[in-house]
Design a protein around this motif. Structure first.
Motif, PDB file in Angstrom:
ATOM      1  N   THR A 176       5.795   9.270   6.027  1.00 16.93           N
ATOM      2  CA  THR A 176       5.442   8.429   7.161  1.00 16.93           C
ATOM      3  C   THR A 176       3.972   8.598   7.504  1.00 16.93           C
ATOM      4  O   THR A 176       3.305   9.532   7.039  1.00 16.93           O
ATOM      5  CB  THR A 176       6.299   8.778   8.384  1.00 16.93           C
ATOM      6  N   ALA A 177       3.465   7.711   8.346  1.00 19.47           N
ATOM      7  CA  ALA A 177       2.064   7.785   8.750  1.00 19.47           C
ATOM      8  C   ALA A 177       1.773   9.094   9.458  1.00 19.47           C
ATOM      9  O   ALA A 177       0.684   9.666   9.302  1.00 19.47           O
ATOM     10  CB  ALA A 177       1.723   6.602   9.653  1.00 19.47           C
ATOM     11  N   SER A 178       2.734   9.606  10.222  1.00 22.74           N
ATOM     12  CA  SER A 178       2.513  10.864  10.944  1.00 22.74           C
ATOM     13  C   SER A 178       2.337  12.044   9.979  1.00 22.74           C
ATOM     14  O   SER A 178       1.685  13.032  10.315  1.00 22.74           O
ATOM     15  CB  SER A 178       3.673  11.136  11.908  1.00 22.74           C
ATOM     16  N   ASP A 179       2.919  11.934   8.774  1.00 22.95           N
ATOM     17  CA  ASP A 179       2.747  13.005   7.773  1.00 22.95           C
ATOM     18  C   ASP A 179       1.300  13.100   7.302  1.00 22.95           C
ATOM     19  O   ASP A 179       0.892  14.121   6.734  1.00 22.95           O
ATOM     20  CB  ASP A 179       3.649  12.752   6.564  1.00 22.95           C
ATOM     21  N   LEU A 180       0.537  12.027   7.501  1.00 22.43           N
ATOM     22  CA  LEU A 180      -0.842  11.986   7.017  1.00 22.43           C
ATOM     23  C   LEU A 180      -1.848  12.401   8.070  1.00 22.43           C
ATOM     24  O   LEU A 180      -3.043  12.541   7.767  1.00 22.43           O
ATOM     25  CB  LEU A 180      -1.176  10.566   6.528  1.00 22.43           C
ATOM     26  N   ALA A 237       6.859   4.900   4.485  1.00 20.15           N
ATOM     27  CA  ALA A 237       8.161   4.398   4.917  1.00 20.15           C
ATOM     28  C   ALA A 237       8.119   3.618   6.223  1.00 20.15           C
ATOM     29  O   ALA A 237       8.802   2.591   6.363  1.00 20.15           O
ATOM     30  CB  ALA A 237       9.148   5.557   5.027  1.00 20.15           C
ATOM     31  N   ASP A 238       7.314   4.063   7.182  1.00 16.65           N
ATOM     32  CA  ASP A 238       7.358   3.422   8.499  1.00 16.65           C
ATOM     33  C   ASP A 238       6.308   2.327   8.684  1.00 16.65           C
ATOM     34  O   ASP A 238       6.243   1.716   9.742  1.00 16.65           O
ATOM     35  CB  ASP A 238       7.200   4.478   9.600  1.00 16.65           C
ATOM     36  N   LEU A 239       5.493   2.069   7.666  1.00 21.94           N
ATOM     37  CA  LEU A 239       4.477   1.026   7.793  1.00 21.94           C
ATOM     38  C   LEU A 239       4.714  -0.134   6.825  1.00 21.94           C
ATOM     39  O   LEU A 239       4.702  -1.289   7.218  1.00 21.94           O
ATOM     40  CB  LEU A 239       3.079   1.620   7.552  1.00 21.94           C
ATOM     41  N   ASN A 240       4.871   0.174   5.543  1.00 23.87           N
ATOM     42  CA  ASN A 240       5.087  -0.822   4.502  1.00 23.87           C
ATOM     43  C   ASN A 240       4.083  -1.976   4.572  1.00 23.87           C
ATOM     44  O   ASN A 240       4.463  -3.146   4.662  1.00 23.87           O
ATOM     45  CB  ASN A 240       6.513  -1.387   4.594  1.00 23.87           C
ATOM     46  N   PRO A 241       2.778  -1.686   4.570  1.00 24.20           N
ATOM     47  CA  PRO A 241       1.772  -2.759   4.609  1.00 24.20           C
ATOM     48  C   PRO A 241       1.798  -3.596   3.334  1.00 24.20           C
ATOM     49  O   PRO A 241       1.781  -3.057   2.228  1.00 24.20           O
ATOM     50  CB  PRO A 241       0.450  -2.007   4.758  1.00 24.20           C
ATOM     51  N   VAL A 242       1.832  -4.917   3.492  1.00 21.80           N
ATOM     52  CA  VAL A 242       1.976  -5.841   2.356  1.00 21.80           C
ATOM     53  C   VAL A 242       0.895  -6.909   2.418  1.00 21.80           C
ATOM     54  O   VAL A 242       0.536  -7.398   3.492  1.00 21.80           O
ATOM     55  CB  VAL A 242       3.365  -6.521   2.371  1.00 21.80           C
ATOM     56  N   ALA A 247      -2.418  -1.929   9.592  1.00 28.73           N
ATOM     57  CA  ALA A 247      -1.067  -1.357   9.614  1.00 28.73           C
ATOM     58  C   ALA A 247      -0.945  -0.154  10.543  1.00 28.73           C
ATOM     59  O   ALA A 247       0.084   0.048  11.188  1.00 28.73           O
ATOM     60  CB  ALA A 247      -0.651  -0.962   8.199  1.00 28.73           C
ATOM     61  N   ILE A 248      -1.993   0.679  10.634  1.00 28.59           N
ATOM     62  CA  ILE A 248      -1.864   1.910  11.424  1.00 28.59           C
ATOM     63  C   ILE A 248      -2.186   1.691  12.899  1.00 28.59           C
ATOM     64  O   ILE A 248      -2.044   2.616  13.697  1.00 28.59           O
ATOM     65  CB  ILE A 248      -2.769   3.028  10.870  1.00 28.59           C
ATOM     66  N   TYR A 249      -2.635   0.450  13.241  1.00 25.69           N
ATOM     67  CA  TYR A 249      -2.916   0.091  14.636  1.00 25.69           C
ATOM     68  C   TYR A 249      -4.180   0.811  15.138  1.00 25.69           C
ATOM     69  O   TYR A 249      -4.435   1.972  14.820  1.00 25.69           O
ATOM     70  CB  TYR A 249      -1.750   0.409  15.566  1.00 25.69           C
ATOM     71  N   PRO A 250      -4.952   0.132  15.953  1.00 19.91           N
ATOM     72  CA  PRO A 250      -6.217   0.697  16.439  1.00 19.91           C
ATOM     73  C   PRO A 250      -6.052   2.012  17.195  1.00 19.91           C
ATOM     74  O   PRO A 250      -6.902   2.894  17.115  1.00 19.91           O
ATOM     75  CB  PRO A 250      -6.750  -0.404  17.363  1.00 19.91           C
ATOM     76  N   THR A 251      -4.955   2.178  17.920  1.00 19.17           N
ATOM     77  CA  THR A 251      -4.798   3.384  18.748  1.00 19.17           C
ATOM     78  C   THR A 251      -4.541   4.631  17.926  1.00 19.17           C
ATOM     79  O   THR A 251      -4.623   5.749  18.444  1.00 19.17           O
ATOM     80  CB  THR A 251      -3.638   3.195  19.736  1.00 19.17           C
ATOM     81  N   LEU A 297       0.833  -1.196   0.000  1.00 18.95           N
ATOM     82  CA  LEU A 297       0.000   0.000   0.000  1.00 18.95           C
ATOM     83  C   LEU A 297       0.871   1.251   0.000  1.00 18.95           C
ATOM     84  O   LEU A 297       1.949   1.276   0.601  1.00 18.95           O
ATOM     85  CB  LEU A 297      -0.902   0.027   1.230  1.00 18.95           C
ATOM     86  N   GLY A 298       0.366   2.264  -0.657  1.00 19.11           N
ATOM     87  CA  GLY A 298       1.035   3.552  -0.668  1.00 19.11           C
ATOM     88  C   GLY A 298       0.012   4.665  -0.619  1.00 19.11           C
ATOM     89  O   GLY A 298      -1.190   4.421  -0.406  1.00 19.11           O
ATOM     90  N   VAL A 299       0.477   5.876  -0.798  1.00 23.54           N
ATOM     91  CA  VAL A 299      -0.431   7.027  -0.803  1.00 23.54           C
ATOM     92  C   VAL A 299      -0.384   7.685  -2.174  1.00 23.54           C
ATOM     93  O   VAL A 299       0.685   7.901  -2.737  1.00 23.54           O
ATOM     94  CB  VAL A 299      -0.066   8.046   0.299  1.00 23.54           C
ATOM     95  N   MET A 300      -1.567   7.946  -2.709  1.00 18.18           N
ATOM     96  CA  MET A 300      -1.680   8.636  -3.994  1.00 18.18           C
ATOM     97  C   MET A 300      -1.847  10.122  -3.725  1.00 18.18           C
ATOM     98  O   MET A 300      -2.739  10.535  -2.986  1.00 18.18           O
ATOM     99  CB  MET A 300      -2.870   8.098  -4.788  1.00 18.18           C
ATOM    100  N   LEU A 301      -0.977  10.917  -4.342  1.00 19.44           N
ATOM    101  CA  LEU A 301      -0.953  12.357  -4.091  1.00 19.44           C
ATOM    102  C   LEU A 301      -1.018  13.137  -5.384  1.00 19.44           C
ATOM    103  O   LEU A 301      -0.462  12.710  -6.410  1.00 19.44           O
ATOM    104  CB  LEU A 301       0.329  12.754  -3.352  1.00 19.44           C
TER     105      LEU A 301
END
Length: 303
Positions: free
Chosen positions: A182-186, A258-263, A207-211, A165-169
């Motif tokens: 990174t996830a924090s950028d989103l 970068a910090d998640l890399n969900p596959v 990937a982003i965890y429930p919390t 998975l990635g982000v489309m911008l």
């Protein structure tokens, strides 16, 4: 009624002579005579009138010749069709695949298959992994290209590729030019995601965890194409598989997280290859051509 006798009778009438029919069919003349006699006895009518060395077709014979010709052509066509089905050149195949694998990876494979086997009746559906697996189990589909099915469905699964998975911008977005996102950028941005039953949505949420889920603003969109068009219109950021085909030069880019890399692993799910027709097996073999050169993904025994 003996089909061999009908074939002999048809040849006799068409060629106008018993001997010529015997030569064409590679029978002894006596065999031709015997078959015609048995056919007449079976029908209880005379099919030929003997006039010295000549034989003349009777009215009943002329009618039978017309019907026999149609029947023999039909049987010939049946034999050819059965032979073609056994060779994979005829028959029907119904399968399904998820998006965007269907459009980005399989479209050209399917087109090439249809060109080489135009007699095969092919039905390709596009659906979600869960639905595909359930329909394969129910026998409504020969196979599916999807994520690994639940073990309770007791399906065979042959891994093909790994998707990330990635982000489309939009290229105008402030973070579009970053090498690492990174996830924090989103956080605080509007994310365009698929429906909850979509495996890519499930992959993202895992990937982003429930919390951390409450740190993101989501809009559910049921189509990757619609997500693409919304991002192109500079609204939101799409959570999509990383495919260069989904990008648009000058307007859209897809960046990894970068910090998640969900596959997720995508492969072929099927019930039992012993019940699949030859055309389905050949199509599956063609689809294997998209497989990544990864030893971990090629451990399944090929058909």
């Amino acid at each position: 009624m003996d089909l061999r006798a009908l074939k002999t009778f048809e040849a006799c009438v068409r060629l106008g002579h018993f001997l010529k029919a015997a030569e064409e069919l590679q029978y002894a003349p006596s065999t031709v005579t015997l078959q015609i006699q048995r056919l007449e006895a079976d029908l209880g009518v005379s099919l030929f009138v003997r006039d010295g060395k000549r034989v003349i077709v009777t009215e009943a014979g002329r009618w039978l010749h017309h019907e026999a010709s149609i029947l023999l052509k039909s049987i010939g066509a049946m034999r050819q069709t059965v032979s073609d089905i056994a060779a994979g050149d005829n028959g029907s195949v119904r399968f399904a695949a998820i998006e965007p694998v269907a459009s980005q990876q399989l479209a050209t494979v399917i087109a090439d298959f249809c060109k080489t086997r135009p007699k095969v009746e092919l039905t390709m559906e596009v659906s979600g992994s869960r639905s595909i697996a359930e329909r394969v189990r129910a026998g409504e589909l020969e196979f599916g290209v999807c994520s690994a099915p639940p073990s309770k469905l007791m399906l065979e699964f042959e891994p093909l590729i790994e998707e990330r998975l990635g982000v489309m911008l939009n290229t105008n977005h402030p973070i579009a030019n970053r090498d690492n996102i990174t996830a924090s950028d989103l956080e605080g941005l509007t994310l365009l995601v698929k429906e909850p039953t979509c495996m890519y949505r499930e992959l993202w949420e895992t990937a982003i965890y429930p919390t951390r889920r409450n740190l993101f603003s989501f809009i559910e969109v049921g189509s990757f194409f619609v997500i693409q068009q919304m991002v192109k219109s500079e609204f939101g950021i799409g959570i999509v598989p990383i495919y260069s085909g989904l990008e648009q030069e000058g307007s859209l880019v897809i960046r990894p997280i970068a910090d998640l890399n969900p596959v997720v692993t995508i492969g072929i799910a099927y019930k039992d290859k012993n019940f699949l027709g030859k055309a389905a097996l050949l199509l599956m073999e063609a689809i294997r051509g998209i497989r990544e050169p990864n030893p971990a993904l090629t451990s399944a025994v090929p058909f």
